[in-house]
Design an enzyme around this catalytic site. Structure first.
Site, short mmCIF file in Angstrom:
data_model
loop_
_atom_site.label_atom_id
_atom_site.label_comp_id
_atom_site.label_asym_id
_atom_site.label_seq_id
_atom_site.Cartn_x
_atom_site.Cartn_y
_atom_site.Cartn_z
CG ASP A 14 -2.29 0.55 0.88
OD1 ASP A 14 -2.40 1.77 0.70
OD2 ASP A 14 -3.25 -0.25 0.79
CB SER A 64 -6.53 2.29 0.07
OG SER A 64 -5.24 2.75 0.39
CG HIS A 407 -1.53 8.81 4.76
ND1 HIS A 407 -1.80 9.72 3.76
CD2 HIS A 407 -2.20 7.68 4.41
CE1 HIS A 407 -2.59 9.16 2.86
NE2 HIS A 407 -2.84 7.93 3.23
#
Length: 514
Positions: A14, A64, A407
């Site tokens: 991810d 995502s 993030h």
């Protein structure tokens, strides 16, 4: 007799994009000997996970939810952002039955229309243009009390970028002649998805009672005060905005409450706190009876009118595997569990026949830069055991680290996150080799490859539109160029020797040499 399986594993890294520029590129600067070796030894390329290739507007960064829907469905899926923006442009939005009914009922009862959502141009969980359209529609239908509860972003947007949005909506309400911003709070609180109910409760109290840590007479003033407290947009403490008489807004019986987020995963918890009679996440001081509308479907068990119900996706990879009598495993940490299950299955909550699921709890830390490896070791322990059990045809696994640590904007932590994932991949590849399995390594979108904004110099905490890696660890093969996420499911079926259903418009990217 149990048949021994030779599995195909799909490892989704991810937030792991490819970027030529190496400046503040955590993936480039990480020590990743396993991926370096695999890229040297096996067929590999780059595929697209953003924009038109995943059903988003041209140039829009991937995310995502969108990534996993495309990965699992084997087709480009028209995303909610595009779908709702088109409805607004075509003037269909203002006639939406669920939204109109809620507004009209509130107006008839003399109540207020409360609009909540992520006030952001990010386009990942919401879009402020949708929120503006909702405000305009409410006033056009006669609402005089319109209250905007703004969740602030700073994650899919620069960390301190909310001022422009708040100023715009202040001006909008002045132009409309009705309505105001009633509260602001960071998404860290309002949009938690990891059962941290102490956070969600603060947003609930703010919206229902106007109960807040801070009180101001203007949203921009509230934001500037948060910055003085060293709170970026994402972490802004609950702040109630008073009217000209110094009063806060509250949610009352007969009011409408419209949730303008279109992405489900971070909308579920706070929604349940408003509508579930048996809710037990925290003690609710008040439970007003309101007309609650969700913009899209958040979960099958959430019983509320939906403005834009999900479009049914038939013959996703999971469904095809079920119908062909194949076994499959879905595994990830809490943060991305919904993505390898609900989203990968095209918005279906229930597992398919032959589909097992393993959930590994993400670590309970305030932000993941404090533990960049997250729960990757435990996740890999379970994954290796599943491979060695030889009971699955297909294994879908997501490693959240690149995205979740990316993030935070912490470059050093993102480097450590990438190194942790690389070590885990080594263990997975070794386990697959022992059982004759094969592996596709890819990503849903970029993030960790850009940790600073080249223009502003601020930390870059958002996703990117970069291409993502595509590596086939298996037989000698070639990989087509120009692929996209929706090509992955057909590729897996092709490698298994299975026919590809007509609904899958993606094309196999891997061609095994004879």
């Amino acid at each position: 007799m149990t048949t021994t399986k030779r599995p195909i594993a799909l490892l989704i890294l991810d937030g792991w994009g490819y970027r030529e520029n190496t400046h503040m590129n955590a993936i480039y600067h990480a020590n990743t000997p396993v991926l370096d070796r695999l890229n040297a030894q096996y067929a590999h390329g780059l595929i697209s996970g953003s924009g038109l290739d995943v059903g988003l507007p041209d140039g829009q960064m991937g995310n995502s939810e969108v990534g996993h829907i495309n990965l699992g469905s084997g087709r480009i899926v028209y995303q909610e952002l595009t779908r709702i923006s088109k409805a607004i442009a075509d003037h269909e939005f203002e006639q939406n039955p669920a939204l109109c009914d809620a507004v009209d009922a509130a107006v008839k009862a003399g109540g207020a229309v409360h609009i909540m959502g992520l006030l952001s141009p990010g386009g990942v969980h919401s879009h402020e243009e949708h929120i503006e359209a909702m405000c305009r529609m409410a006033v056009a239908r006669g609402a005089t009390k319109v209250y905007l509860h703004a969740f602030l972003d700073g994650r899919d947007t620069p960390p301190r970028s909310a001022k422009g949005s708040l100023s715009h909506f202040d001006d909008l309400f002045t132009t409309l002649g009705h309505g105001r911003i009633a509260s602001i709070i960071g998404r860290y609180f309002a949009m938690d998805r990891d059962n941290r109910w102490d956070r969600v409760s603060q947003a609930y109290e703010l919206i229902t009672q106007g109960k807040a840590k801070f009180q101001y007479d203007n949203a921009v003033t509230a934001l500037e005060a948060a910055y003085e407290r060293n709170e970026n947009d994402e972490f802004v403490s609950s702040s109630a905005i008073t009217d000209s008489e110094g009063k806060v807004a509250s949610l009352n019986d007969g009011d409408a409450l419209i949730f303008m987020n279109f992405r489900a995963d971070r909308a579920r918890q706070i929604t349940r706190s408003f509508i579930n009679a048996d809710f037990d996440g925290f003690e609710r001081a008040v439970t007003p009876k309101v007309n609650f509308v969700t913009l899209t479907e958040y979960a099958a068990d959430i019983k509320a009118p939906i403005a834009y119900p999900s479009e049914n996706l038939v013959n996703t990879l999971g469904e095809v595997l079920q119908n062909r009598g194949r076994t499959q495993l879905r595994i990830s940490e809490t943060e991305k569990y919904a993505h390898v299950t609900f989203f990968f299955n095209g918005g279906k909550e229930e597992p398919f026949n032959g589909e097992d699921r393993i959930l590994i709890n993400s670590p309970k830390v305030a932000t993941y830069d404090l533990q960049p490896e997250m729960s990757s070791t435990e996740l890999t322990d379970k994954l290796v055991a599943a491979i060695e059990s030889a009971q699955y045809d297909v294994i879908i696994c997501n490693y959240p680290n690149g995205d979740m640590v990316g993030h935070t904007g912490n470059f050093d932590a993102a480097v450590k996150a990438c190194e942790a994932v690389d070590a885990c991949i080594g263990r997975v590849v070794d386990a697959l080799a022992k059982v004759g399995g094969e592996c596709i390594i890819t990503a849903d979108h970029g993030n960790a490859e850009q940790m600073t904004d080249e223009t502003t110099g601020q930390a870059h905490t958002a996703h990117t539109s970069e291409l993502v890696p595509f590596v086939f660890v298996g037989r000698d093969a070639t990989i087509d160029e120009g692929g996209k996420l929706s090509d992955v499911a057909p590729t897996i079926l092709h490698l298994m020797g299975e026919t590809i259903p007509a609904e899958m418009t993606g094309k196999p990217l891997i061609h095994v040499k004879e």
